[in-house]
Design a protein around this motif. Structure first.
Motif, PDB file in Angstrom:
ATOM      1  N   ALA A 312       0.829  -1.208   0.000  1.00 55.74           N
ATOM      2  CA  ALA A 312       0.000   0.000   0.000  1.00 55.74           C
ATOM      3  C   ALA A 312       0.865   1.261   0.000  1.00 55.74           C
ATOM      4  CB  ALA A 312      -0.932   0.001   1.212  1.00 55.74           C
ATOM      5  N   VAL A 313       1.960   1.245   0.760  1.00 55.08           N
ATOM      6  CA  VAL A 313       2.863   2.408   0.808  1.00 55.08           C
ATOM      7  C   VAL A 313       3.511   2.648  -0.545  1.00 55.08           C
ATOM      8  CG1 VAL A 313       5.002   3.311   1.795  1.00 55.08           C
ATOM      9  CG2 VAL A 313       3.310   2.224   3.278  1.00 55.08           C
ATOM     10  N   VAL A 314       4.052   1.594  -1.154  1.00 55.84           N
ATOM     11  CA  VAL A 314       4.740   1.736  -2.442  1.00 55.84           C
ATOM     12  C   VAL A 314       3.764   2.186  -3.530  1.00 55.84           C
ATOM     13  CG1 VAL A 314       6.111   0.548  -4.187  1.00 55.84           C
ATOM     14  CG2 VAL A 314       6.457   0.023  -1.769  1.00 55.84           C
ATOM     15  N   ILE A 315       2.556   1.659  -3.516  1.00 56.78           N
ATOM     16  CA  ILE A 315       1.549   2.086  -4.493  1.00 56.78           C
ATOM     17  C   ILE A 315       1.225   3.568  -4.314  1.00 56.78           C
ATOM     18  CG2 ILE A 315      -0.924   1.899  -4.996  1.00 56.78           C
ATOM     19  CD1 ILE A 315      -0.671  -1.080  -4.881  1.00 56.78           C
ATOM     20  N   ALA A 316       1.079   4.013  -3.061  1.00 55.18           N
ATOM     21  CA  ALA A 316       0.771   5.419  -2.804  1.00 55.18           C
ATOM     22  C   ALA A 316       1.877   6.343  -3.308  1.00 55.18           C
ATOM     23  CB  ALA A 316       0.542   5.641  -1.309  1.00 55.18           C
ATOM     24  N   LEU A 317       3.125   5.879  -3.260  1.00 47.56           N
ATOM     25  CA  LEU A 317       4.259   6.717  -3.657  1.00 47.56           C
ATOM     26  C   LEU A 317       4.546   6.679  -5.152  1.00 47.56           C
ATOM     27  CD1 LEU A 317       6.778   5.867  -0.774  1.00 47.56           C
ATOM     28  CD2 LEU A 317       5.222   7.823  -0.932  1.00 47.56           C
ATOM     29  N   THR A 318       4.074   5.655  -5.839  1.00 47.32           N
ATOM     30  CA  THR A 318       4.416   5.502  -7.261  1.00 47.32           C
ATOM     31  C   THR A 318       3.195   5.480  -8.173  1.00 47.32           C
ATOM     32  OG1 THR A 318       4.493   3.090  -6.966  1.00 47.32           O
ATOM     33  CG2 THR A 318       6.566   4.288  -6.747  1.00 47.32           C
ATOM     34  N   LEU A 319       2.295   4.531  -7.951  1.00 46.23           N
ATOM     35  CA  LEU A 319       1.138   4.418  -8.837  1.00 46.23           C
ATOM     36  C   LEU A 319       0.198   5.611  -8.679  1.00 46.23           C
ATOM     37  CD1 LEU A 319      -0.503   2.812 -10.880  1.00 46.23           C
ATOM     38  CD2 LEU A 319      -1.548   1.566  -8.975  1.00 46.23           C
ATOM     39  N   LEU A 320       0.004   6.083  -7.452  1.00 47.33           N
ATOM     40  CA  LEU A 320      -0.924   7.193  -7.235  1.00 47.33           C
ATOM     41  C   LEU A 320      -0.511   8.451  -7.997  1.00 47.33           C
ATOM     42  CD1 LEU A 320      -3.441   8.294  -5.895  1.00 47.33           C
ATOM     43  CD2 LEU A 320      -2.082   8.795  -3.857  1.00 47.33           C
ATOM     44  N   PRO A 321       0.758   8.926  -7.919  1.00 55.62           N
ATOM     45  CA  PRO A 321       1.111  10.102  -8.730  1.00 55.62           C
ATOM     46  C   PRO A 321       0.973   9.855 -10.231  1.00 55.62           C
ATOM     47  CG  PRO A 321       3.042   9.173  -7.635  1.00 55.62           C
ATOM     48  CD  PRO A 321       1.856   8.528  -7.025  1.00 55.62           C
ATOM     49  N   ALA A 322       1.177   8.601 -10.677  1.00 57.53           N
ATOM     50  CA  ALA A 322       0.960   8.296 -12.088  1.00 57.53           C
ATOM     51  C   ALA A 322      -0.509   8.476 -12.453  1.00 57.53           C
ATOM     52  CB  ALA A 322       1.416   6.870 -12.383  1.00 57.53           C
ATOM     53  N   LEU A 323      -1.405   7.995 -11.591  1.00 53.86           N
ATOM     54  CA  LEU A 323      -2.835   8.142 -11.842  1.00 53.86           C
ATOM     55  C   LEU A 323      -3.269   9.602 -11.736  1.00 53.86           C
ATOM     56  CD1 LEU A 323      -4.239   5.033  -9.922  1.00 53.86           C
ATOM     57  CD2 LEU A 323      -3.806   5.282 -12.369  1.00 53.86           C
ATOM     58  N   LEU A 324      -2.601  10.375 -10.881  1.00 52.37           N
ATOM     59  CA  LEU A 324      -2.889  11.809 -10.826  1.00 52.37           C
ATOM     60  C   LEU A 324      -2.566  12.474 -12.160  1.00 52.37           C
ATOM     61  CD1 LEU A 324      -1.503  12.719  -7.267  1.00 52.37           C
ATOM     62  CD2 LEU A 324      -3.899  12.590  -7.971  1.00 52.37           C
ATOM     63  N   GLY A 325      -1.532  11.958 -12.825  1.00 44.27           N
ATOM     64  CA  GLY A 325      -1.204  12.475 -14.152  1.00 44.27           C
ATOM     65  C   GLY A 325      -2.307  12.198 -15.155  1.00 44.27           C
ATOM     66  N   PHE A 326      -2.897  11.007 -15.082  1.00 42.20           N
ATOM     67  CA  PHE A 326      -4.007  10.682 -15.979  1.00 42.20           C
ATOM     68  C   PHE A 326      -5.262  11.493 -15.655  1.00 42.20           C
ATOM     69  CE2 PHE A 326      -1.693   6.528 -16.326  1.00 42.20           C
ATOM     70  CZ  PHE A 326      -1.418   6.620 -17.684  1.00 42.20           C
ATOM     71  N   ALA A 327      -5.457  11.806 -14.371  1.00 38.39           N
ATOM     72  CA  ALA A 327      -6.691  12.484 -13.951  1.00 38.39           C
ATOM     73  C   ALA A 327      -6.766  13.917 -14.444  1.00 38.39           C
ATOM     74  CB  ALA A 327      -6.801  12.457 -12.432  1.00 38.39           C
ATOM     75  N   GLY A 328      -5.622  14.563 -14.664  1.00 40.96           N
ATOM     76  CA  GLY A 328      -5.621  15.937 -15.132  1.00 40.96           C
ATOM     77  C   GLY A 328      -6.233  16.882 -14.117  1.00 40.96           C
ATOM     78  N   ARG A 329      -6.860  17.928 -14.615  1.00 33.67           N
ATOM     79  CA  ARG A 329      -7.483  18.917 -13.739  1.00 33.67           C
ATOM     80  C   ARG A 329      -8.788  18.432 -13.119  1.00 33.67           C
ATOM     81  NH1 ARG A 329      -4.388  23.041 -11.782  1.00 33.67           N
ATOM     82  NH2 ARG A 329      -2.816  23.548 -13.355  1.00 33.67           N
ATOM     83  N   ARG A 330      -9.278  17.268 -13.581  1.00 33.34           N
ATOM     84  CA  ARG A 330     -10.533  16.752 -13.029  1.00 33.34           C
ATOM     85  C   ARG A 330     -10.407  16.413 -11.551  1.00 33.34           C
ATOM     86  NH1 ARG A 330     -11.365  12.059 -17.280  1.00 33.34           N
ATOM     87  NH2 ARG A 330      -9.107  12.073 -16.958  1.00 33.34           N
ATOM     88  N   ILE A 331      -9.182  16.265 -11.075  1.00 29.51           N
ATOM     89  CA  ILE A 331      -8.983  15.931  -9.668  1.00 29.51           C
ATOM     90  C   ILE A 331      -9.494  17.052  -8.767  1.00 29.51           C
ATOM     91  CG2 ILE A 331      -6.702  16.962  -9.398  1.00 29.51           C
ATOM     92  CD1 ILE A 331      -7.683  13.531  -8.072  1.00 29.51           C
ATOM     93  N   SER A 332      -9.575  18.294  -9.296  1.00 27.18           N
ATOM     94  CA  SER A 332      -9.994  19.436  -8.485  1.00 27.18           C
ATOM     95  C   SER A 332     -11.414  19.870  -8.777  1.00 27.18           C
ATOM     96  CB  SER A 332      -9.060  20.632  -8.720  1.00 27.18           C
ATOM     97  OG  SER A 332      -7.753  20.310  -8.304  1.00 27.18           O
TER      98      SER A 332
END
Length: 732
Positions: A312-332
């Motif tokens: 869970a820690v490694v996913i939060a540090l690596t996969l999550l920022p990658a998915l934030l890149g896919f999400a674009g401005r929709r995250i806000s």
């Protein structure tokens, strides 16, 4: 630390396709391994080196035909209403003959020959022993047992089966769905965005899929406890959502502050990610330290859950920022401006949020807040003084299971002690086994709580005897435990002979004692290691001390609540508890390990923000208020999510899973709401600058891990690129 994680977050954001592809490959490998290599799990709790195991070892050496460590099944027959078994004796004997043909069966007793028929002639039982332990029974053997039972039922008999040969897979599904559903609602309320709410859920589900897949794969190579996957699922799901929640929240804060998306991802991982790393480390330490107990199945559960947390820690540090890149401005994005004010709340504004106002109120009356918190938890902890531990037996099974029905039939027809048979071994040495057995039988008859002692069975070498003692009390009764100890005290009173006691009841008693003895050494190790870690994180002596004392208070209150509900029977209808009794012996050590890790999670997330404000020049009081204001809403949401996830497991029909889920849920409630968000702010307000005191010699020795990201901020403020390691500042 923060600079490294900043670079990692920006790398994952830029190379999002590569990072995502790697994690998809890991997921596929874990699922493929689970599908092709997984094996069976075991419900048996046995520990090498205990008195009961030593007796089993003696029987395996001297009495192999007894199959002492083999699985057992008690097949209970009840005549149709208004009849006696004599009227259907042919059907019972046919079933007995079929049981003897079941694969892997070592022996089957005929109740009509062994006298295992009650005085009314309406209920009888056949004791079936297998050649192998429960974990090694094949599906063919289990299916054959079920087929015999079904055929006997078809002939009009009531037939139920108890014992460890009957597999009961922990039911999963409803609890997890409820927990995830509530978590989704809380995340949406917190963020006001479907995308922002969905990312923590997605990463948490991927993390537990990988963790459970790997654990299932290992079950093909190692004999794992049946509760191991459930514990890993509970912890992995809860921390997976929480860790992603903290990073997504910080990412949105950085976007609201005007950062571009890649830099915001790097800063979120560099700051909140640092807290995630150390919070995760405390959980991993607490779980992995269960190895200290020296109990195989506890070790497996701890390591499996620790592995899931690490994923869970490694996913939060690596996969999550990658998915934030896919999400674009929709995250806000948020519907109709919902929470728009919250997105700007972290900017400079004269209006404090709810968290800051709560912290301000505590700072104005810290003594009152401290007393209210301590007294409340102290009162709830009072029932813990009556804590009684034991291991589960068929009497704790769900009422609609065949094990529970067999247990109730035996208790009603023969007395509760027939569910707690004790196997007594008599090693005669060079003397006569029969003579020694007669003396032991006479001595056992003189003990309290003995219903009957069966005639001794002598092995072919005539040096070992086997007795079966039936108590008058049920397996979990204190009187039964006292009888086991009383029989063992006879050892040495018969010249030349040694006496041992084993059987499932004695094994459970020994396991409970071993678990109780392991609790204090475990506490010393885990608290010591975690204290060092918190010392590094906060660079303070008193903050780790107060964090640990607060944990002890919350764990005492948790034990009190568990005793009141599961032992005393308070609110049993509310929680769907069908049977009260002793608290399962493995719960305290598991609860201590998990709750300590989670408690330190909230300590790290809240107090690092206070430390961050203090290191940036705020007064201790203002740093506490501002830091609490920054983290309170997110920590509250995280705690509520954890409570929801754990409470979902209360819906399980399995008593072990139900009690663990309840205990973890109330522990998070007590620790997060009362200790971390009431007592700790009050203590910080009272201590003031002393809270951050550290001896100069210790300050010089300890490395500066920069958990608050102060060095990272200096690099950015000075116009240096943190991605360029040649410009990185040396730790202070």
């Amino acid at each position: 630390m923060a600079s490294f994680l900043y670079r990692l977050g920006r790398f994952a954001f830029r190379r999002r396709w590569l990072v995502t592809a790697v994690w998809v490959a890991v997921l596929a490998a874990a699922l493929a391994g689970a599908a092709t290599l997984s094996g069976s799990t075991s419900d048996t709790f046995r520990i090498p080196g205990t008195p009961s195991q030593e007796a089993i070892d003696l029987l395996n050496e001297r009495f192999p035909q007894a199959s002492a460590d083999g699985a057992t099944a008690r097949v209970v027959f009840a005549a149709p209403d208004g009849q006696q078994l004599s009227a259907v004796r042919a059907e019972v004997e046919q079933a007995i003959a079929q049981l003897k043909e079941v694969p892997q069966v070592a022996s089957v007793t005929d109740p009509f020959q062994s006298g295992a028929v009650n005085s009314a002639g309406t209920v009888a039982f056949a004791s079936t022993t297998y050649q192998v332990p429960s974990a090694d029974l094949t599906e063919q053997a289990r299916d054959a047992l079920t087929a015999v039972v079904d055929e006997a039922r078809a002939q009009g008999l009531t037939v139920e089966v108890g014992g460890d040969a009957v597999r009961v897979k922990p039911e999963q599904g409803a609890g997890e769905v409820v927990g995830i559903a509530v978590a989704a609602v809380v995340l949406f309320i917190t963020f006001g965005s479907l995308v922002a709410a969905g990312l923590p859920l997605l990463t948490a589900i991927l993390g537990i899929a990988i963790g459970i897949g790997a654990i299932s794969t290992m079950s093909g190579f190692v004999n794992l406890s049946s509760t191991t996957p459930t514990l890993a699922l509970m912890i992995g799901l809860a921390v997976g959502i929480d860790y992603a929640l903290f990073i997504v929240s910080r990412y949105r804060h950085e976007l609201a502050a005007g950062r571009d998306r890649e830099e915001a991802a790097g800063l979120a991982v560099g700051t909140a990610g640092s807290a995630v790393v150390f919070a995760g480390l405390t959980v991993v330490i607490a779980l992995a330290a269960l190895v200290v107990a020296g109990i195989p199945f506890i070790t497996q559960m701890g390591l499996a859950a620790a592995f899931t947390v690490a994923v869970a820690v490694v996913i939060a540090l690596t996969l999550l920022p990658a998915l934030l890149g896919f999400a674009g401005r929709r995250i806000s994005r948020h519907p109709r401006g919902l929470h728009a004010r919250d997105l700007e709340a972290d900017r400079a504004t004269p209006r404090p949020n709810i968290g800051a106002r709560r912290a301000g109120a505590i700072a104005r009356r810290p003594v009152m807040a401290l007393l209210i918190g301590v007294i409340t938890l102290g009162v709830i902890a009072i029932p813990a003084l009556d804590l009684r531990l034991g291991m589960p037996d068929d009497g704790a099974a769900a009422p609609d299971t065949t094990q529970r029905k067999a247990y109730d039939l035996l208790a009603g027809a023969f007395g509760p002690g027939f569910n707690a048979p004790l196997t007594v071994t008599v090693d005669a040495g060079a003397g006569s086994a029969q003579t020694a057995a007669d003396q032991v039988t006479q001595a056992v008859h003189g003990l309290r709580d003995v219903a009957t002692v069966t005639p001794a069975v002598i092995n072919p070498a005539a040096d070992t005897a086997l007795l079966t003692v039936i108590p008058t009390s049920e397996p979990s009764a204190a009187a039964t435990e006292e009888l086991v100890h009383a029989i063992r005290e006879i050892d040495g009173t018969v010249p030349g002979a040694s006496i041992g006691v084993t059987g499932l009841t004695a094994i459970n008693i020994d396991v409970s004692k071993k678990l109780g003895d392991a609790l204090v050494p475990y506490l010393i190790v885990v608290v010591g290691l975690a204290f060092i870690l918190l010392l590094l994180v906060f660079r303070s002596l008193l903050v780790p001390v107060t964090a640990t004392l607060g944990f002890l208070l919350s764990i005492a209150a948790t034990f009190g609540a568990v005793v009141a509900v599961f032992q005393w029977g308070w609110l049993v209808d509310v929680f769907g508890i069908k049977q009260t009794g002793p608290i399962i012996s493995l719960l305290p050590i598991i609860l201590v390990g998990i709750v300590f890790g989670l408690a330190m999670d909230y300590q790290v997330f809240l107090v690092t923000r206070m430390r961050e404000e203090y290191s940036h020049g705020s007064t201790p009081r203002q740093a506490m208020i501002t830091g609490f204001g920054h983290g309170a809403r997110v920590v509250t949401a995280a705690a509520f999510i954890m409570i929801s996830v754990f409470s979902g497991f209360v819906l399980s029909p399995e008593s072990i899973v139900k009690s663990i889920g309840f205990a973890l849920g109330v522990a998070v409630l007590f620790d997060a709401v009362v200790v971390r968000m009431t007592i700790i702010p009050a203590v910080m307000a009272l201590l003031g600058r002393v809270a951050w005191w550290l001896p100069r010699w210790l300050d010089w020795i300890l490395p500066n891990l920069d958990v608050e990201g102060e060095e990272l901020r200096h690099l950015l403020d000075d116009g240096q690129d943190p991605l360029d390691t040649t410009h990185e500042r040396a730790p202070a």
